[in-house]
Structures are given as structure tokens and as C-alpha cells.
Design an enzyme around this catalytic site. Structure first.
Site, mmCIF file in Angstrom:
data_model
loop_
_atom_site.group_PDB
_atom_site.id
_atom_site.type_symbol
_atom_site.label_atom_id
_atom_site.label_comp_id
_atom_site.label_asym_id
_atom_site.label_seq_id
_atom_site.Cartn_x
_atom_site.Cartn_y
_atom_site.Cartn_z
ATOM 1 N N HIS A 158 0.815 -1.218 0.000
ATOM 2 C CA HIS A 158 0.000 0.000 0.000
ATOM 3 C C HIS A 158 0.851 1.272 0.000
ATOM 4 O O HIS A 158 0.298 2.384 -0.039
ATOM 5 C CB HIS A 158 -0.936 0.022 1.208
ATOM 6 N N ASP A 193 -2.912 -10.652 -2.446
ATOM 7 C CA ASP A 193 -3.393 -10.201 -1.146
ATOM 8 C C ASP A 193 -4.904 -9.931 -1.202
ATOM 9 O O ASP A 193 -5.457 -9.662 -2.273
ATOM 10 C CB ASP A 193 -2.653 -8.917 -0.765
ATOM 11 N N HIS A 195 -6.349 -7.297 -0.172
ATOM 12 C CA HIS A 195 -6.521 -5.900 -0.552
ATOM 13 C C HIS A 195 -5.708 -5.571 -1.799
ATOM 14 O O HIS A 195 -4.607 -6.092 -1.992
ATOM 15 C CB HIS A 195 -6.080 -4.981 0.587
ATOM 16 N N ASP A 282 -4.285 -12.887 3.818
ATOM 17 C CA ASP A 282 -5.518 -12.398 4.413
ATOM 18 C C ASP A 282 -6.749 -12.680 3.565
ATOM 19 O O ASP A 282 -7.878 -12.346 3.966
ATOM 20 C CB ASP A 282 -5.425 -10.906 4.741
#
Length: 343
Positions: A158, A193, A195, A282
Site C-alpha cells: 500500500h 493479497d 486488498h 488475508d
């Protein structure tokens, strides 16, 4: 295959973050290291420490003013009367084409995308060694290893060239890709991931030498909200070199693997000399974020299919938070990858 990790990465210990306006305990905690190390050991990986390459690997993808900010902001912040224990921005600019603020408060707002990346006394050193870990894994691949696993903590995908966000400070996957570019004309990053890897996308969005591909929960109602949509294809020289594959919330193994095949087809068409797997765990059905529903066996199959790319690979740890199966999920991915790659 070896597991790269440095003990300094444990020191970063954020206390809180804001989620839907509520202050909650930060899930990116040092205990993640213990669970992931156990998973790597169970998969048969030998642990090694990274060398110190200085700031150059990070400087290849991050701006100098941002690196200076990360290194100095905590000390400067603590000089402010009644300052919070951790650096957390309380103002964000509506644009970025203006003069650079001189104050610590202004710079925090400029360089921190959200309130999920608090900076404490140990954040810079931990992020620095997380970046060294990614660079080491990529260098090992350049030196002849078929694959290497970088246990990067804090994570990185990120983080933009000049902005932290979502628990991330230095973009480890981008750093690894840039190291691999020193010898390979084309490098692909495959992000699995939960996200979207918005920082990774941002760093390479106008470049055609690094293909960025991401599978993630649909951001229309999920972090990071503003990035990760299928319409984002790159710009300028990078147009057509970014592929986002947003998945419906709670998608399980079948949907994830079907879209992974789409991702692998695009990567094959790009013909990279090396690849970075931005490995988030995740997407697991029992992860605290609860966005997707991949099983432990699903991670084994993801590992097998990632190995089918058939080029030297740096596996860089991204998300995956505390749950009983965190280490098992890493072991399943690594075992699947090693079995398919026969390493």
C-alpha cells in the site's frame, strides 16, 4: 528455498488504527512474525538474514523527501506540545501539486494516506530492514536461486513512491521488482493479497517494463476504495501493463483460482524474465478482515499455480493477520510452490 528475515523487523509495534471511524487495536503486530516463521520452518525453508545494502534499494522506487520524512518524522513529531504517542495525520491535502509543507503535521498529512500506518520510534528501522529483506530475496534469485521467500514485516504494497498507507511504509514488492530489473528486461508482480496493492500499482502505473497484476476483494465497498478497479489499465508508457481482477466479497477457492488463471495468462503474454509474488494470506476464510474465503488447501493450489510461471521468483510477504491457521496457510503456499517447481 530460503526464508529471509531480520530480527529488527519485530520492533515496530503499532498500537491502534481507525476503522470506520472507530479506534481499534492494530492487527499488524510483531506476533505475526512468530506465526510466519513457524510456517516457513514447517515448509522446510532455511532462515537467513539480509545484508545491509543501505538506502539505495528503497531510493530506487521512493522519493528522497519521503525517505527523509520516514527517518525523521517521529523525533520531530514528539517535539510538538501534547503530541500523540504515534504519528497519525489529522489533515490531508486535496491535491499534491503545491509547495511542500515545512511542519511535521503538514508533512504527515502529505505522506500518510490514511490512519492505518501510525509511526512510532521503531517504525523506520523495522521498515528499513523489511526492505532489505525484500532486496536480499531478489538478489538471491539473481544469483541463481529459483525462488526465495522474503518475510517482510511491516508489509509494503500500500506504500506509494511518496506516501505510506494501510500498515505499509516502504514498498517491498516494488523494491524486489526493481532489483530484479537490474538484470531482466521485463519483471511481473502478481499480488494475491486480500486488498488491492494500490501503492505498487501507483509506482509502476506509467511504466511498461514492470507488469502489475492484482487479485483482491472488490474495492467498491472495501479498502483501499479508490484504487483496484478493473478499468485501471495504466497510463502513458504503462497503458495495458496493469491488470486488476476484483473479486466479489467472500469468494472462495474456485473463484479465486479461476481468476488466478486469467492473471497467469496475462503474465505469460508479457514473458517476464523474473516475477515477484506479493503474497497476502488475508484472503483466508478465517482471517480477521473477512473479505474473501480462500481455504488452507486453496493456498496450496495458489502456490502450485504461481510456480507454473516457470521463471525465477521472489516471494514477498504482504498481509495475513492473527488467526490459528496463519502459519499453516504460509506453509501450504510454500509447499505447493516447492512441489510444483521441484525445489
Amino acid at each position: 528455498m530460503k526464508c529471509v528475515f531480520h530480527e529488527t523487523q519485530r520492533r515496530h509495534d503499532p498500537r491502534h488504527f481507525l476503522s470506520s471511524g472507530a479506534q481499534k487495536p492494530n492487527p499488524e503486530v510483531p506476533e505475526r512474525v512468530n506465526r510466519l516463521l513457524a510456517g516457513a520452518e514447517n515448509a522446510g525453508l532455511e532462515r537467513v538474514a539480509p545484508r545491509d545494502r543501505g538506502v539505495a534499494p528503497a531510493a530506487a522506487v521512493h522519493s528522497p523527501e519521503y525517505l527523509r520524512f520516514l527517518e525523521t518524522i517521529y523525533e520531530r513529531w514528539r517535539r510538538i506540545p501534547d503530541a500523540s504517542e504515534e504519528v497519525v495525520p489529522n489533515i490531508h491535502p486535496d491535491r499534491r501539486d503545491f509547495s511542500y509543507p515545512a511542519s511535521a503535521v503538514g508533512q504527515a498529512g502529505y505522506h500518510m494516506a490514511d490512519t492505518a500506518c501510525p509511526i512510532s520510534a521503531d517504525t523506520w528501522e523495522s521498515a528499513y530492514w523489511s526492505a532489505q529483506t525484500a532486496a536480499e530475496a531478489a538478489a538471491m534469485v539473481l544469483d541463481g536461486e529459483k525462488a526465495a521467500y522474503a518475510l517482510c514485516r511491516p508489509p509494503g504494497h500500500h506504500a506509494f513512491a511518496d506516501m505510506a498507507g494501510g500498515f505499509c511504509f516502504l514498498n517491498n514488492s516494488a523494491i524486489a521488482a526493481q532489483v530484479l530489473r537490474s538484470r531482466h528486461e521485463r519483471v511481473a508482480i502478481l499480488d494475491v493479497d486480500l486488498h488491492h496493492g494500490n501503492g505498487t500499482q501507483g509506482i509502476f502505473y506509467a511504466r511498461g517494463d514492470v507488469l502489475t497484476v492484482s487479485l483482491h476483494a472488490d474495492p467498491a465497498r472495501f479498502y483501499p476504495f479508490f484504487w483496484g478497479h478493473a478499468s485501471e489499465r495504466g497510463e502513458g508508457a504503462g497503458l495495458g501493463y496493469n491488470l486488476n481482477l476484483p473479486l466479489p466479497r467472500h469468494s472462495g477457492d474456485e473463484v479465486f483460482l479461476d481468476q488466478l488463471d486469467v492473471a497467469l495468462t496475462r503474465i505469460a503474454a508479457f514473458a517476464p524474465g523474473a516475477v515477484v509474488i506479493a503474497l497476502g494470506l488475508d484472503a483466508f476464510e478465517g482471517d480477521p478482515f473477512g473479505g474473501l474465503s480462500v481455504s488452507t488447501d486453496g493456498f496450496r493450489m495458489i502456490g502450485e499455480r504461481c510456480a507454473s510461471i516457470g521463471v525465477p521468483t521472489a516471494i514477498v510477504q504482504e498481509g495475513g493477520y492473527l488467526c490459528d491457521a496463519l502459519g499453516d496457510n504460509l506453509a501450504a503456499f510454500l509447499q505447493g510452490f516447492r512441489h510444483a517447481a521441484a525445489i
